[in-house]
Scaffold this active site. Structure first.
Site, short mmCIF file in Angstrom:
data_model
loop_
_atom_site.label_atom_id
_atom_site.label_comp_id
_atom_site.label_asym_id
_atom_site.label_seq_id
_atom_site.Cartn_x
_atom_site.Cartn_y
_atom_site.Cartn_z
N HIS A 197 -19.65 -0.29 41.94
CA HIS A 197 -18.31 -0.04 42.31
C HIS A 197 -17.27 0.34 41.21
O HIS A 197 -16.18 0.65 41.33
CB HIS A 197 -17.73 -1.19 43.17
CG HIS A 197 -18.30 -1.56 44.53
ND1 HIS A 197 -19.70 -1.40 44.85
CD2 HIS A 197 -17.51 -1.70 45.66
CE1 HIS A 197 -19.40 -1.62 46.08
NE2 HIS A 197 -18.29 -1.88 46.76
N ASN A 231 -12.85 -7.98 45.41
CA ASN A 231 -11.79 -7.82 46.56
C ASN A 231 -10.51 -8.65 45.84
O ASN A 231 -10.68 -9.74 45.40
CB ASN A 231 -12.56 -8.72 47.61
CG ASN A 231 -13.28 -8.07 48.65
OD1 ASN A 231 -13.75 -8.61 49.41
ND2 ASN A 231 -13.40 -6.53 48.40
N ARG A 264 32.61 6.98 41.88
CA ARG A 264 33.38 6.35 43.11
C ARG A 264 32.32 5.41 43.80
O ARG A 264 32.73 4.28 44.24
CB ARG A 264 34.15 7.20 43.88
CG ARG A 264 34.81 6.47 44.85
CD ARG A 264 35.90 7.29 45.54
NE ARG A 264 35.86 8.94 45.44
CZ ARG A 264 35.88 9.74 46.46
NH1 ARG A 264 36.01 9.10 47.82
NH2 ARG A 264 35.95 11.20 46.55
N PHE A 280 -7.18 -8.75 51.61
CA PHE A 280 -7.17 -7.68 50.51
C PHE A 280 -6.57 -6.47 50.57
O PHE A 280 -6.40 -5.71 49.89
CB PHE A 280 -8.82 -7.50 50.22
CG PHE A 280 -9.71 -7.13 51.33
CD1 PHE A 280 -9.29 -6.02 52.37
CD2 PHE A 280 -10.83 -7.66 51.52
CE1 PHE A 280 -10.02 -5.74 53.52
CE2 PHE A 280 -11.42 -7.42 52.75
CZ PHE A 280 -11.20 -6.56 53.44
N TYR A 318 31.50 11.34 43.77
CA TYR A 318 30.73 10.29 44.32
C TYR A 318 29.87 9.62 43.19
O TYR A 318 29.72 8.51 43.35
CB TYR A 318 29.87 10.75 45.27
CG TYR A 318 30.72 11.14 46.52
CD1 TYR A 318 31.94 10.78 46.72
CD2 TYR A 318 29.90 11.70 47.68
CE1 TYR A 318 32.53 11.28 48.05
CE2 TYR A 318 30.48 11.95 48.63
CZ TYR A 318 31.80 11.81 48.94
OH TYR A 318 32.36 12.30 50.14
N GLU A 321 -13.95 1.09 56.92
CA GLU A 321 -12.72 0.95 56.33
C GLU A 321 -11.93 2.16 56.72
O GLU A 321 -11.61 3.32 56.13
CB GLU A 321 -12.89 0.73 54.89
CG GLU A 321 -13.50 -0.33 54.15
CD GLU A 321 -13.84 -0.31 52.79
OE1 GLU A 321 -13.21 0.44 52.13
OE2 GLU A 321 -14.74 -1.30 52.39
N TYR A 372 -21.08 -12.66 55.65
CA TYR A 372 -20.75 -11.34 55.20
C TYR A 372 -20.70 -11.28 53.74
O TYR A 372 -20.02 -12.26 53.09
CB TYR A 372 -19.52 -10.72 55.74
CG TYR A 372 -18.98 -9.49 55.06
CD1 TYR A 372 -19.53 -8.21 55.25
CD2 TYR A 372 -17.94 -9.46 54.11
CE1 TYR A 372 -19.28 -7.31 54.45
CE2 TYR A 372 -17.62 -8.34 53.54
CZ TYR A 372 -18.14 -7.13 53.59
OH TYR A 372 -17.88 -6.17 52.89
#
Length: 500
Positions: A86, A198, A283, A329, A280, A413, A56
């Site tokens: 990309h 990746n 405290r 990844f 609060y 994906e 791959y």
């Protein structure tokens, strides 16, 4: 004296990150790292000569195109095409200091010898770091699933002489800078584009940088909170050590211990109190700050794991003669941690603003809005508005990103982490908290003057004296925003080691 960090396989710590982030730091590969990188590359080259089955991303296309075989003569072009196609980032540029950390984290991850890259590719990334040639990386575009594909593509483009870099204060085309530096573009070999793209280095860099700032702010939240307690004439009993020991939460106990250190020998806290209880926001400081502290510790451990990780795909194990296509990844561990960090930080800001509100409310002998002639003067009325606005923005930003997902890549994906969005949100939140604490500090220092001649502890009085060297007491109305900005810069530069 040379400040060189040697890239090696030893555990990377936050102390190492501090060294790497210093401006004069240079990187160098250890002999062991060079051996690991070269060994893995040699193994992959040999494997491709004998392996008939597709591998791959090395002999196939990517994502849903994983079944498309690529001819041997096109393998280099495949990797270059990957980087170019990309690089689809949008939005604001990533701050240069975070890009620098991205480079380091990518180099570190590749140095373990499981990625199949050339030694020359890693060395060029080191050249970028050492010469402050910083790729222009945009903040939008990553789903945090196959790693940070778009941001890391922009990080890798300049290796090819493409894209833009920031160099000597200017944004310039990468090819011009490579020519100026007399560097030839890298010719990517099989697998290298995937190894570069990746990975989780975008969300990791944002997360680690946010954590480094958080470590300081959680200390300063205690310091400023203690000062507000003094200015409000608050009680010390809620910080009693055994009270917190019987609840067992470490963060809560740590905050209680720090308050006792901060308030040691204070005349104010030991004085007579007409009131039985505090609100609060005073405290319950140990419970609230402590809960955030425990959450921050968890996040720090997650990122400690990640900064020492190999997160590209496929992953190569030369000694076992195995190449595995997996999912290291995927950003889910970071996404959940980053959302947790955002919530923990937002709560530090939330309770801080509530203390500011109490200080300006005209209670316990303090004038309304901490000014001697309220009415003619508005005093500290509107800084609280600003803090409230920022707190509200943090509540919106703290909505988790990790519960979201969207299908991409034609269904290959089908679950994504949104870790990159979680990272940039956390970065916004930590900067906001710094501003909220700066506003509280201004109010607390102003209110403390109305307690004179009584004094707080030597530690806090020294802190206030240093603050007053930068930000003056406000006697009558003045333009406030420059003073608020000075208060932020003060918190950014103060040495917190005395308060640990």
């Amino acid at each position: 004296m040379s400040n060189t960090y040697i890239i090696n396989a030893d555990e990377l710590t936050y102390q190492h990150i501090e060294q790497v982030l210093s401006k004069d730091c240079r990187l160098e590969l250890s002999d062991d790292s060079k051996m690991r990188i070269s060994k893995c590359r040699a193994y992959l080259d040999e494997k491709m000569k004998t392996q008939k089955e597709p591998i791959y991303g090395i002999t196939t296309g990517f994502g849903p195109l994983c079944s498309v075989g690529i001819e041997k003569e096109n393998l280099r072009q495949l990797q270059e095409n990957l980087v170019m196609s990309h690089a689809c980032g949008m939005g604001e540029e990533t701050p240069p200091e975070i890009v620098r950390l991205m480079l380091f984290l990518k180099i570190q991850s590749l140095s373990y010898g499981h990625s199949g890259v050339q030694l020359a590719t890693v060395q060029r990334l080191i050249d970028f770091f050492n010469n402050d040639v910083l790729p222009v990386v945009y903040q939008q575009g990553s789903l945090g699933a196959s790693g940070d594909l778009a941001p890391l593509a922009h990080l890798a483009l300049p290796l090819l002489g493409k894209g833009d870099v920031r160099f000597k204060g200017a944004k310039r085309p990468a090819d011009e800078v490579l020519q100026e530096m007399k560097w030839q573009p890298i010719e990517l070999q099989s697998k290298e584009g995937l190894a570069l793209l990746n990975g989780t280095q975008f969300m990791s860099a944002f997360g680690i940088f946010t954590l480094m700032k958080t470590f300081r702010l959680q200390i300063l939240a205690d310091v400023v909170g203690a000062l507000s307690l003094e200015a409000y004439d608050g009680r010390i009993e809620p910080f009693y050590g055994k009270l917190h020991a019987i609840r067992h939460h470490k963060g809560q106990q740590k905050v209680s211990e720090r308050f006792h250190k901060l308030l040691k020998n204070s005349k104010l806290v030991k004085g007579y109190k007409a009131h039985v209880q505090d609100p609060y926001s005073f405290r319950c400081i140990p419970q609230v700050h402590g809960a955030s502290g425990d959450a921050i510790d968890y996040v720090a451990q997650v990122f400690s794991n990640e900064m020492n990780a190999v997160t590209d795909n496929p992953t190569i194990f030369p000694d076992e003669d195995v190449i595995v296509s997996g999912g290291n990844f995927h950003g889910q561990p970071l996404a959940i941690a980053l959302d947790t960090l955002g919530i923990a930080l937002a709560e530090l800001g939330n309770i801080s603003e509530r203390r500011t509100y109490q200080l300006i409310a005209g209670k316990r002998g303090l004038p309304s809005f901490l000014v001697s002639n309220p009415g003619l003067n508005s005093g500290f009325m509107i800084p609280q508005y600003a803090a409230a606005s920022i707190v509200s923005q943090n509540k919106q930003l703290a909505t988790p990103a990790s519960v979201d997902s969207i299908e991409s890549s034609q269904g290959q994906e089908d679950h994504v982490s949104m870790g990159a969005n979680a990272a940039t949100k956390a970065w916004c939140i930590v900067q906001n908290v710094e501003r909220i604490l700066a506003i509280e500090l201004m109010n607390a220092a102003q209110a403390l003057e109305y307690r004179r001649p009584k004094k707080s502890s030597p530690l806090l009085e020294g802190f206030v004296a240093e603050f007053r060297r930068h930000v003056a007491n406000i006697a009558v109305d003045t333009v406030m925003y420059p003073e608020m900005q000075k208060a932020v810069r003060f918190l950014q530069n103060i040495n917190v080691k005395n308060f640990i």
